[in-house]
Design a protein around this motif. Sequence first.
Motif, PDB file in Angstrom:
ATOM      1  N   HIS A 303       0.825  -1.210   0.000  1.00  5.60           N
ATOM      2  CA  HIS A 303       0.000   0.000   0.000  1.00  5.60           C
ATOM      3  C   HIS A 303       0.859   1.259   0.000  1.00  5.60           C
ATOM      4  N   ALA A 356      -2.173  -4.453  -4.131  1.00  6.14           N
ATOM      5  CA  ALA A 356      -2.342  -4.124  -2.715  1.00  6.14           C
ATOM      6  C   ALA A 356      -3.743  -4.423  -2.194  1.00  6.14           C
ATOM      7  N   ASP A 357      -4.788  -3.954  -2.899  1.00  8.84           N
ATOM      8  CA  ASP A 357      -6.156  -4.149  -2.409  1.00  8.84           C
ATOM      9  C   ASP A 357      -6.541  -5.630  -2.385  1.00  8.84           C
TER      10      ASP A 357
END
Length: 387
Positions: A303, A356-357
Amino acid sequence: MKILLVEDDEYTSQVLSATLSAHRYAVDTVTDGSVGLELATRWNYDLILLDVLLPTLNGIEVCRRLRAQGCQTPILILTTKDSNDDVVTGLDAGADDYLAKSCESSQLLARVRALLRRSGMAPPSPVLSWGPLCLDPALAQVTYNQQSISLRPKEYSLLELFLRHPQRILSRSAIIDHMWPMEETPVEGAVTNLIKDLRQRLKSAGMTADLIETVYGLGYRLKTAPVPEEKTEEKTEEKTELGQAATSPRENQREMSSLAEINFLAEMRQQRGKTAIQQIAERFYGSLEQRLAVLEATALLFHADGCNLQQQKVARTEAHKLAGGLGTFGCSKASDIARAIERLLETRLSQQARVADRFSQLLVELRQELGQPQTYQPIADSAMAGK
């Protein structure tokens, strides 16, 4: 039978080793691909179990190099990477079979037996015999003239070794290599004592012929089985009025006592295996929080666009081990999620924002799955229950 297990996850390796050892296999375990290649090249193993993702040298490359060197030892690749392409890659590299870590231990043991039969290390018939002496590997039972004989585990393994290699001279060092893991290697005098104990045990059971020949300066080998004696008219008449062979109460009592001892030893071996696996499972579940923390720290780096290649590699290795361990302990859904994390971590660094998500979402799903009550079933229970 001696097996080389090359697996870098501590808990998966311990469970597999305990399962195989409980079924009378001697197991050498290593965690590094290069070390596994060296051992497989230097020593004669009956079977090699290979993980795919290993330090220094992956399992596919280990397999490929062994085959290039002319190694004919059966190789079973055991991994979480069980897609069609992975299977084809493993088989093309020279593996004889491919099995997911999430399989039941009964299936693993059946594949091991099948590969040993295919390689000639196990006979088509399940029973090994030498005259009236019979050894049934499926039941782990030895009989002489249809009367059960109780043998200690090492005596049983030694007898099986000779019966499986009837024409071969076995040196003391060769017997040690086949029957003892590396960390338990005894002095050669232990073999002499073991052969003496086996001879005495068989003699006490009524065997007059010595089945083991000492070849001075070389070792030992199985003698030619005696020719069965023809039944005389006098022996034929030794029947009861009901047409059954006469057996004294003492002989009946001795047979029942022998069977009871065999069953007791088998149950003790199975119970030790179950206890060992249960203890390994407890340690594995105790390590989950630390393993998840490694992955969550990597997610934070993604992130922040601050994850470097080495950190990503460490996290991918952790996810791979986690997927294998969860599969081994029967947590198939959690294993699939960890496997998805492993695949995600194979993504290029340039795509960190996209990763990242999804990475964080998978970690949430994994924690939720592991937070549910576990219907834990030790991997070896189903196989041991039938032995």
